[in-house]
Enzyme design. Structure first.
Site, short mmCIF file in Angstrom:
data_model
loop_
_atom_site.label_atom_id
_atom_site.label_comp_id
_atom_site.label_asym_id
_atom_site.label_seq_id
_atom_site.Cartn_x
_atom_site.Cartn_y
_atom_site.Cartn_z
N CYS A 89 -1.16 7.30 -7.68
CA CYS A 89 -1.46 5.96 -7.18
C CYS A 89 -1.25 4.92 -8.29
O CYS A 89 -0.80 3.82 -8.04
CB CYS A 89 -2.85 5.86 -6.58
N VAL A 139 1.28 1.81 -7.97
CA VAL A 139 0.81 0.42 -7.97
C VAL A 139 1.55 -0.39 -9.04
O VAL A 139 1.93 -1.54 -8.82
CB VAL A 139 -0.72 0.34 -8.17
#
Lengths: 542, 458
Positions: B107, B111
């Site tokens: 993640c 991002v």
């Protein structure tokens, strides 16, 4: 045995020669041949608490694991919600083997629950605060806890969710304590950053919020004990036998209320210096509670720790009682040592684990005549290796600077020096090492290897070079070591065994190592036909 | 009670997940990458991700699980992970000498928006990737899908990176097994060999995560699909994607890239799903079903018929990953059991449609939920108790509280061994499942039945 002929300097060279130049240079500073202290008492310096070089295959985890998993994990009645995608909350769900004993069948125990916001793409794009608020409300409706903690995962910091503002609002709205931890996985260089962040949060938001002390004359906190496999229960048993009152443990078998009144204790006994020394220092500054380093891993170490506590309180009855308990327990311990030692004497161990266990467990091995030939921490700092006297000389790098240091001052109402300065001085003069920790190197042999943040590559080379009798590390290393035909003991989770703390734990550990060192299966790794692989006819011909 | 705070009363939650029935993409990608010979999986993110995934897979398989990490710190999170990945690539080749490095994102790196192919190209240009070695990647954002999505994405990456469009035609059938155990992958190969059908299974963890004790740790065990074989998958007769969630994306990618037609089948767990798998091998491979396989099937049917009285009408609750749970639901129905609660954590409305379809056909009323969690699953059981739970190790908390027998199946199984060695796919796998279910019922009966009704014989 290979260790007799192998020079440690050569071993060190063998461990680092395959690295590209830059990585090799760095690793060379993290691998130290232990030497006696110099004239001023300093050990050889070891580079530690530094970034792991990408790609080397490290044992280390992250800040979230240190905060949510290690420190908050063992607390049964703070409801922790992981704010992030599903993974972090999933992996930290019940995997650390913290045991807990709620006071009754219906008392709160949230440990078998993993709560999370399970952020989706929308939450990442548009922000997750709204979902977090809602999740907290939903959690409150189900569990009705007295406190809720929020633990951040990597994306939270990047997308800018203000979890502390959410915590403040929800505290107001729900009328319970709600606090947040910015323990994103990328903070710091290991779990260690997460420990610090967790210490700060518990200190700021919980400690000192309940002023009524428990009964008892000799009140202590136990810091840095996480009740893996029930260790805390054994320590609690021993303390009770001695008449010492445990106000709070940070954080094995702990509850919110224990933390809240931890400031009413008169001594902090620190087990894992690495993960919790912050709490010891902050409570000393704010509330006036001195601390000593203890170690309840190892029977002798347990006896010594109890004596230190008794010495601090200086009460003759307590001193007497500690001696009685110790004598009584040690007689049983010695019987087992005598039984086990003929099989373990002279065998070798290696320990690469955590931030204190690689030190503490050497005691247990020593008690059954085993030598630790190499050891190191996964996330220790220089003071954990070389002792606290190096603290003034540790350079603070950018990764550590990013972890908040709380500005702590004496509490205007609650600060109470537990002993006048001259009494503390007298205790020091008598040899009580208040606020001191000597570190791992002080207890290791000259010429032994001390390796920080050992890599997979080095682990395999080390095994080939030394062939130790027992190797201690964690689950990721477990089956690598055993494939080499060497028994491996997990010291994070004890291989679902334990407890190993205190007197009874020591006995259990001796027997466990005895089992490992004498298990028959290791003799059968090589099939009989591999010893003389020729068919019968050929054998007859020769 | 272990789960003492779980109320019977169901209340709608829209933001809070409690006790998930899924985990994140990267662990699935890591597992898939292990199924390539001499491949080192690499996690591009904070080092905690990699530590968690390796720990979980090790606990599940009781085997070494090798993977590296980019070890992001705050600096990398601000400036991007290029320097970290470049350095990682250099160190990995120097220390571990893999043929393939399979990078998956996390993640964090998603991002940040790290462009993995660009970083890898730069590393290659700088001479950091030795001749003949490959660095592949899959985007596996943890905030989309589940570990099954991650497995699917890395498997698709194998096709995208290695499959060659003009590969020479072969008589092989590609089989994508889905997120199943190493033992299951071995069994699929055995079954095909038994039928005389040549298959290429990928990924294939069977020889990687079930390595023998030899006194030496082999960093790259014997097993895993060979890169040279992956290059030829474009010439195969067809692809069988076992499991719509875990395997279909790779099969679709291969059709697009090399015009290899594909069929999506259920994970071959249970009699009927195995029938369909065997039949597809027979049809596409142009062979007769061999006597030996027909015998295996017959033995299974024999067992199920003989033991029918113990299965018939029993209520069962199932939780796990969509592909195997669909097949397990069908198998339970074959046994005349009643799957009254069927839950997956992985999102996908098709799951509900498919399971409802199976239940309706059998005239069973049940609760079906996707993108759900084990807290909900437990509440369903509290409202309608069952005779058996089938799910991963986390179900043991529910099983104990509700005094209900549990058959462990799925990921992760942390507290038992066996799944590494003994498959649950194919006819033999179904026999093992039937045996386990039977044991669960009979052990309970032996423990709890009144002394006068205690039985010696089955």
């Amino acid at each position: 045995m290979a260790t007799e002929t192998l020079r440690p300097e050569d071993a060190k060279r063998a461990l680092t020669e395959a690295y590209p130049t830059k990585a090799a240079r760095k690793r060379a500073k993290q691998i130290v041949v232990n030497a006696p202290p110099d004239a001023e008492g300093f050990r050889p310096p070891i580079l530690s608490n530094t970034r792991t070089t990408p790609g080397v295959i490290t044992q280390r985890g992250c800040s979230y694991a240190g905060c949510k998993g290690v420190i908050l994990g063992p607390v049964r009645d703070i409801l922790t919600i992981t704010h992030g995608p599903v993974g972090c909350g999933f992996y930290s769900w019940l995997t650390r083997r913290n045991q807990t004993r709620p006071p009754s069948e219906d008392a709160p125990n949230y440990m078998p629950y993993a709560l999370m916001t399970d952020m989706q793409e929308n939450d990442i794009v548009f922000g997750g605060e709204k979902k977090l608020r809602k999740a907290i409300r939903e959690a409150y409706e189900i569990f009705r806890p007295k406190a809720i903690a929020i633990a951040a995962t990597c994306p939270v910091g990047l997308i800018g969710d203000d979890i502390h503002a959410v915590a403040r609002d929800m505290k107001e709205e729900l009328g319970i304590n709600v606090f947040a931890f910015s323990c994103e996985g990328y903070k710091g260089v290991s779990q260690s950053a997460g420990h610090h962040i967790a210490n700060n949060g518990i200190f700021e938001h919980v400690v000192g919020t309940r002023d009524e002390p428990p009964g008892g004359k000799f009140r202590i906190n136990l810091l840095g004990e996480y009740n893996i496999g029930g260790d805390a229960f054994e320590i609690e048993r021993i303390l009770e036998l001695c008449g010492i009152t445990l106000v709070s443990t940070f954080s094995g078998n702990a509850s919110y209320d224990q933390f809240a009144r931890a400031h009413t204790a008169d001594l902090n006994a620190v087990m894992c210096h690495r993960s919790i020394n912050y709490m010891a220092e902050m409570t000393e500054e704010k509330y006036g509670i001195p601390w000593i380093k203890v170690n309840f891993i190892g029977a002798e170490a347990t006896a010594k720790s109890l004596r230190k506590i008794a010495q601090y309180f200086g009460d003759p009855d307590l001193v007497e009682r500690v001696e009685q308990v110790t004598a009584d327990e040690m007689s049983r311990v010695r019987a087992v040592i005598d039984e086990v030692r003929p099989r373990t004497e002279g065998k070798t161990a290696m320990l690469f684990v955590g931030g204190s266990r690689a030190h503490h467990y050497q005691e247990l091995f020593r008690e059954i005549g085993m030598r630790t030939v190499a050891a190191g921490y996964e996330f220790g700092h220089r003071d954990d290796y070389e002792g606290r006297k190096v603290l003034p000389f540790i350079k603070i790098d950018a990764d550590s600077r990013n972890i908040e240091e709380l500005d702590v001052e004496p509490d205007p109402e609650r600060y109470r020096p537990r002993k006048p300065p001259e009494e503390l001085e007298a205790l020091r003069a008598q040899g009580l090492d208040l606020g001191e920790y000597e570190g791992l190197m002080a207890d290791m042999e000259e010429g032994s290897l001390v390796i920080d943040d050992i890599t997979h590559y080095e682990t395999e080379r080390l095994i080939e070079l030394y062939r130790p009798d027992v190797f201690c590390a964690g689950i990721k290393e477990k089956y690598v070591i055993q494939k080499h035909g060497i028994p491996m003991k997990q010291l994070h989770n004890y291989d679902y065994h334990g407890p190993y703390a205190g007197f009874r734990g020591a006995v259990r550990f001796y027997r466990e190592i005895d089992r490992m060192a004498s298990t028959r299966i290791w003799r059968h790794v090589t099939p009989p036909w591999a010893q003389d692989p020729r068919p019968e006819t050929l054998r007859q011909a020769s | 009670m272990l789960l003492r705070h779980t109320p019977k009363e169901l209340r709608k939650r829209s933001a809070l997940t409690v006790n998930p029935a899924k985990t994140c993409q990267p662990v699935g990608a890591l597992y898939a990458a292990l199924g390539v010979h001499r491949c080192l999986p690499h996690s591009h993110g904070s080092q905690g991700c990699c530590a968690y995934h390796r720990s979980m897979l090790t606990r599940h398989t009781k085997e070494p699980v090798m993977a590296a990490t980019s070890s992001f710190t705050e600096g990398a999170s601000v400036f991007g992970g290029m320097a970290n990945l470049t350095q990682a690539i250099e160190n990995i080749f120097a220390l571990y000498d893999p043929d393939v490095v399979a990078v998956h994102t996390t993640c964090l790196s998603e991002v940040i928006g790290d462009d993995i192919p660009q970083i890898v190209r730069n590393a290659a240009d700088a001479g950091k990737i030795p001749e003949g070695r490959t660095v592949i990647h899959a985007n596996t954002p943890s905030f989309v899908g589940s570990h099954i999505t991650g497995f699917a994405n890395m498997t698709r990456a194998l096709v995208e990176y290695f499959a060659e469009p003009g590969a020479a035609p072969t008589k092989r059938i590609n089989v994508i097994p889905g997120f199943v155990e190493p033992s299951d992958m071995a069994e699929l190969k055995r079954l095909a060999a038994e039928m005389g059908v040549e298959i290429l299974l990928f990924p294939d963890t069977s020889g990687v995560l079930a390595a023998p004790m030899t006194g030496r740790h082999e960093f790259y065990p014997e097993g895993g699909v060979r890169v040279e074989d992956l290059r030829t998958v474009g010439g195969s007769l067809a692809t069988l994607a076992l499991g719509a969630w875990a395997s279909a994306p790779a099969a679709e990618a291969l059709e697009k890239k090399a015009q290899v037609s594909f069929e999506v089948l259920d994970t071959p767990i249970g009699l009927l799903a195995t029938d369909r798998f065997v039949d597809a091998l027979r049809r596409i491979g142009g062979v007769e079903a061999t006597v030996s396989v027909t015998r295996e099937r017959g033995r299974l049917v024999d067992l199920l018929a003989d033991m029918s009285q113990y299965f018939y009408g029993k209520k069962v609750a199932l939780v796990g990953d969509p592909d195997p749970v669909i097949a397990l639901t069908e198998f339970c129905l074959t046994l005349d059991m009643k799957p009254v609660h069927v839950v997956t954590g992985t999102p996908g409305k098709r799951f509900e449609e498919r399971v409802r379809g199976l239940l309706e056909e059998a005239g069973v009323e049940g609760n079906v939920a996707q993108a759900s969690d084990m807290f909900h699953f437990h509440q369903l059981i509290k409202n309608e108790p069952v005779d058996l739970i089938i799910g991963n190790t986390y179900c043991k908390y529910i099983a104990r509280d509700e005094r209900t027998p549990l058959v462990r199946h799925g990921f992760p199984v942390l507290d038992r061994v066996g799944h590494q060695f003994f498959p649950t796919v194919g006819y033999r796998g179904a026999m093992r499942l039937a045996e386990k279910i039977l044991d669960a019922f009979l052990d309970r009966a032996d423990r709890e039945t009144d002394e006068t009704a205690f039985e010696l014989v089955l």
